[in-house]
Write a protein that holds these residues in place. Structure first.
Motif, PDB file in Angstrom:
ATOM      1  N   ILE A 155       0.418  -4.300  -6.075  1.00 47.54           N
ATOM      2  CA  ILE A 155      -0.093  -4.198  -4.705  1.00 47.54           C
ATOM      3  C   ILE A 155      -1.479  -4.831  -4.750  1.00 47.54           C
ATOM      4  O   ILE A 155      -2.336  -4.408  -5.511  1.00 47.54           O
ATOM      5  CB  ILE A 155      -0.167  -2.729  -4.240  1.00 47.54           C
ATOM      6  N   GLU A 182      -3.093   2.930   3.129  1.00 46.84           N
ATOM      7  CA  GLU A 182      -1.843   2.180   3.143  1.00 46.84           C
ATOM      8  C   GLU A 182      -1.396   1.865   1.706  1.00 46.84           C
ATOM      9  O   GLU A 182      -0.211   1.982   1.366  1.00 46.84           O
ATOM     10  CB  GLU A 182      -2.050   0.876   3.952  1.00 46.84           C
ATOM     11  N   ARG A 203       0.158   4.905   0.110  1.00 45.17           N
ATOM     12  CA  ARG A 203       1.511   5.144   0.616  1.00 45.17           C
ATOM     13  C   ARG A 203       2.520   4.222  -0.092  1.00 45.17           C
ATOM     14  O   ARG A 203       3.580   4.650  -0.541  1.00 45.17           O
ATOM     15  CB  ARG A 203       1.515   4.892   2.125  1.00 45.17           C
ATOM     16  N   LYS A 204       2.151   2.949  -0.211  1.00 43.45           N
ATOM     17  CA  LYS A 204       3.038   1.994  -0.884  1.00 43.45           C
ATOM     18  C   LYS A 204       3.229   2.355  -2.360  1.00 43.45           C
ATOM     19  O   LYS A 204       4.312   2.218  -2.917  1.00 43.45           O
ATOM     20  CB  LYS A 204       2.441   0.577  -0.821  1.00 43.45           C
ATOM     21  N   THR A 205       2.134   2.823  -2.969  1.00 45.44           N
ATOM     22  CA  THR A 205       2.197   3.183  -4.384  1.00 45.44           C
ATOM     23  C   THR A 205       3.176   4.332  -4.603  1.00 45.44           C
ATOM     24  O   THR A 205       3.989   4.300  -5.534  1.00 45.44           O
ATOM     25  CB  THR A 205       0.803   3.594  -4.896  1.00 45.44           C
ATOM     26  N   TRP A 265       5.715   5.129  -2.794  1.00 44.94           N
ATOM     27  CA  TRP A 265       7.087   4.615  -2.627  1.00 44.94           C
ATOM     28  C   TRP A 265       7.556   3.933  -3.910  1.00 44.94           C
ATOM     29  O   TRP A 265       8.659   4.191  -4.407  1.00 44.94           O
ATOM     30  CB  TRP A 265       7.146   3.633  -1.448  1.00 44.94           C
ATOM     31  N   LEU A 266       6.704   3.066  -4.451  1.00 47.15           N
ATOM     32  CA  LEU A 266       7.063   2.358  -5.686  1.00 47.15           C
ATOM     33  C   LEU A 266       7.297   3.321  -6.835  1.00 47.15           C
ATOM     34  O   LEU A 266       8.245   3.180  -7.614  1.00 47.15           O
ATOM     35  CB  LEU A 266       5.931   1.388  -6.079  1.00 47.15           C
ATOM     36  N   ALA A 289       7.525  -4.691   0.826  1.00 46.21           N
ATOM     37  CA  ALA A 289       6.346  -3.841   0.823  1.00 46.21           C
ATOM     38  C   ALA A 289       5.518  -4.004  -0.451  1.00 46.21           C
ATOM     39  O   ALA A 289       4.336  -3.746  -0.462  1.00 46.21           O
ATOM     40  CB  ALA A 289       6.757  -2.385   0.965  1.00 46.21           C
ATOM     41  N   ALA A 290       6.130  -4.450  -1.523  1.00 44.28           N
ATOM     42  CA  ALA A 290       5.414  -4.485  -2.796  1.00 44.28           C
ATOM     43  C   ALA A 290       5.880  -5.650  -3.659  1.00 44.28           C
ATOM     44  O   ALA A 290       6.634  -5.474  -4.596  1.00 44.28           O
ATOM     45  CB  ALA A 290       5.621  -3.177  -3.544  1.00 44.28           C
TER      46      ALA A 290
END
Lengths: 456, 253
Positions: B208, B220, B223-225, B227-228, B246-247
């Motif tokens: 990211i 943000e 949040r992405k982290t 999910w990953l 997203a990533a």
């Protein structure tokens, strides 16, 4: 074969040809990183002396990467023109330097010789040349190519207009294209590095550039620097492709890391030619010292020799433009301004000697020990050496690739100081459109003449 | 009033369409003084981000304030000059750091965090604490177990492989200063690697990028982290196979 040189009672030994070439190379961080550089200054010059004594013919009988292992070596060996080599076949590398500097080596002689030279021969002689030698000899070489205009003529300096945008926003790209055209940039190509390599996104950009060129009737060509497979697919879907782009390197394994081989490049070349949109030069290649090491595909060969081998790949496809992106890769390959400047001049020299239409992305990253003054020096030196083209980005700052290259203003500086004009067809257009008051004096029109287009 | 020697461009309004340095005007055909010096300042900031040492004491205190157990470490690159020319050394711990981490005899954990200066000390000083403030509650709510956090100097992304292996982490997350752009000297990258061990390739990581006040926000990014992390644990892998919009997976410092 083992090579050796004795000086003042000291004997230096070099176990094979690639070791000799590597140790003779002027110091640069990438060769230290690869563990192939000379261990001290004396060993480096001793290697240069041993290299100077080496018959040029040696490069035909001994390869730095075995013929069986590497298709680039096979290309070099199989396409070598023995007849044109015969004029210099009796020379050592040292004598070859003397011949290149002599009046016997004029434009016509160098043009005839090019197919008779292998990249290793060009690399070898460059290693025993000073900066002024690299400039003087390159200046005598002329490689002229054509698409919608003529590039590489004497007294000319062209630019690639590079209007990159971090999200490929069409309006943002158009704004940079307009800025560049108003400053007289873009005769080599208007070329975008796309943020997305998807086929539909690339096709959108291709149509946009095509419309700008058609609407303003500009004698230049466009390119979206996507992977060759993306461009082949775009052509299959009917997109207006002028030039087919690809990054290339000097070993089969490094090319594989780019997702290409010679067969795929041939396919791209054929696809580009099939459209018949301009001249026969339809390829745009980019290269750079260190790319093979970066891909762990260097076979223990120094990065400058491998870079010259990339030009053997390029010349097999009759390109319009070949661009060494000299300072992009970072300080672990070229540490500072001194190393970048020398590398840029070596690349240009080797390319021209081999008959390749060389340009240079005169550039650096923020973690290299380099600045705008270093770029001014390389720009001035390459201008003197007769470089075919350089980059042009707004204010020297590429906001998509995050590095610094030459600006529109920089090109105008070089044109003024060195008396260099844009490509003739493009120069006429600049005067016709009223952008330049006088191309001869590199004088822009004070009145900003182009009707400004509507940008969304 | 004296007439200006600078010729301005009538298309300055197009500046709103791009962050590129368009419509700079000209003095003769050269860059006007203000545009020239603005560029020099931006370059100076980017250079300082690379060369000014990370204020490790301050970052240490900031992270400890978040309740993290911090171990300080150093890569095998002794100084910045070596670090820049020998990326291989920045990917390995120096001997004392390795011994220190081994001596922890850490219990297995889901995630080990590594905070490394990378190519921009500004990036870590600006973003690391802020990101972790957003991320730690999300990790806690998801029931993830956290190993010791390593604060590493002269570090590259792959340094996390050795650290994560020693700390017996299922996943290592490296927060690192990215190569500074002319207009983004403070950009932090986050690299996630499943089953970290020496020799992992960049294709086996997810990234990211561009975490900074003017880029991707810390909230943000957190949040992405998460999910990953969940996807990586669920599928037992990381890298190109985990890639989604997203990533994206990228190479880094």
């Amino acid at each position: 074969m083992v090579f050796q040189h004795t000086i003042r009672g000291l004997t230096y030994r070099f176990s094979d040809l690639k070791t000799l070439l590597a140790k003779a190379t002027p110091a640069r961080s990438g060769d230290f990183l690869a563990g192939v550089a000379a261990s001290d200054e004396s060993e480096r010059v001793a290697a240069q002396m041993a290299l100077a004594d080496l018959p040029l013919k040696t490069f035909l009988s001994e390869q730095v990467i075995p013929y069986e292992d590497d298709e680039v070596t096979r290309l070099i060996v199989d396409s070598h023109d023995a007849e044109n080599f015969s004029k210099v076949s009796h020379l050592t590398v040292g004598d070859f330097r003397n011949w290149l500097l002599s009046d016997a080596a004029d434009e016509a002689a160098l043009k005839t010789l090019a197919p008779g030279l292998t990249p290793e021969m060009a690399a070898a002689v460059s290693k025993i040349m000073r900066v002024q030698d690299l400039i003087l000899v390159a200046r005598k070489c002329r490689v002229v190519t054509k698409f919608r205009n003529t590039l590489g003529l004497a007294g000319r300096l062209s630019t690639r207009l590079q209007p990159n945008h971090p999200t490929d926003d069409p309006a943002g790209i158009a704004a940079s294209v307009l800025d560049g055209l108003m400053y007289g940039a873009g005769d080599a190509v208007i070329g975008i590095n796309p943020a997305s390599d998807s086929v539909p996104a690339v096709i959108t950009l291709l149509h946009m550039l095509d419309e700008i060129i058609l609407r303003q009737n500009i004698p230049t060509q466009s390119c979206v620097l996507a992977h060759v497979t993306t461009t082949i697919e775009a052509i299959a879907r009917g997109a207006p492709v002028d030039l087919v782009f690809q990054s290339i390197a000097g070993t089969e394994a490094a090319n594989k890391s780019f997702g290409v081989d010679l067969a795929l490049l041939r396919e791209g070349h054929d696809a580009g030619l099939s459209l018949k949109r301009g001249g026969d030069n339809v390829m745009y290649f980019e290269t750079g010292q260190g790319s093979a090491l970066s891909a762990e595909a260097h076979h223990g060969v120094d990065q400058q020799t491998l870079e010259a081998r990339a030009y053997a790949v390029a010349r097999a496809f009759n390109p319009l433009l070949v661009n060494t992106v000299v300072g992009f890769i970072g300080p672990e390959y070229l540490y500072n301004g001194k190393q970048i400047i020398r590398a840029g001049l070596e690349d240009h020299f080797c390319g021209k000697l081999l008959g390749v239409p060389m340009g240079c992305d005169i550039c650096y990253t923020n973690h290299a020990e380099a600045d705008q003054d270093d770029m001014d020096m390389l720009l001035t030196l390459l201008g003197a050496a007769g470089v075919n083209f350089i980059m042009g980005v707004p204010g020297a700052d590429d906001i998509m690739l995050n590095y610094q290259t030459t600006s529109f203003h920089d090109a105008l500086y070089a044109r003024r100081v060195l008396n260099l004009a844009p490509a003739p067809e493009f120069a006429d257009w600049l005067e016709r459109a009223g952008i330049f008051e006088s191309v001869a004096q590199i004088k822009l029109n004070a009145a900003n003449p182009l009707r400004l287009p509507q940008l969304a | 009033m004296k007439k200006s020697e600078v010729t301005t461009n009538p298309w300055t309004e197009f500046r709103k369409l791009t962050a590129a340095r368009i419509a700079l005007g000209r003095a003769g055909t050269s860059l006007p003084t203000s545009a020239h010096l603005n560029f020099q300042f931006d370059h100076a900031q980017a250079r300082d981000a690379v060369h000014r040492p990370l204020d490790a004491d301050k970052v240490f205190e900031d992270l400890r304030g978040l309740g993290l157990k911090i171990v300080r470490a150093h890569s095998a690159a002794p100084d910045r000059g070596t670090y820049l020319q020998r990326p291989d050394l920045g990917r390995r711990l120096d001997a004392p750091s390795r011994e220190k981490l081994v001596a922890l005899e850490a219990s297995p954990c889901d995630v080990a965090l590594v905070v490394a200066d990378g190519l921009s000390s500004f990036a870590i000083e600006t973003n690391a604490e802020k990101f972790l403030t957003a991320f730690l509650p999300l990790a806690k709510d998801s029931g993830l177990t956290l190993g010791p956090t390593t604060l590493a100097l002269q570090g590259r992304v792959a340094l996390g492989d050795e650290i994560g292996e020693i700390l017996r982490a299922k996943i290592v997350i490296v927060l690192i200063g990215e190569r500074p752009g002319l207009s983004s000297p403070d950009s932090m990258g986050l690299y996630l690697t499943h089953a970290p061990r020496i020799g992992r390739t960049d294709a086996e990581r997810n990234c990211i990028s561009n975490i900074r006040p003017d880029g991707l926000s810390c909230t943000e990014a957190a949040r992405k982290t998460l999910w990953l992390l969940r996807e990586s644990l669920r599928r037992g892998l990381s890298g190109v196979q985990l890639k989604d919009d997203a990533a994206p997976s990228l190479t880094g410092p």
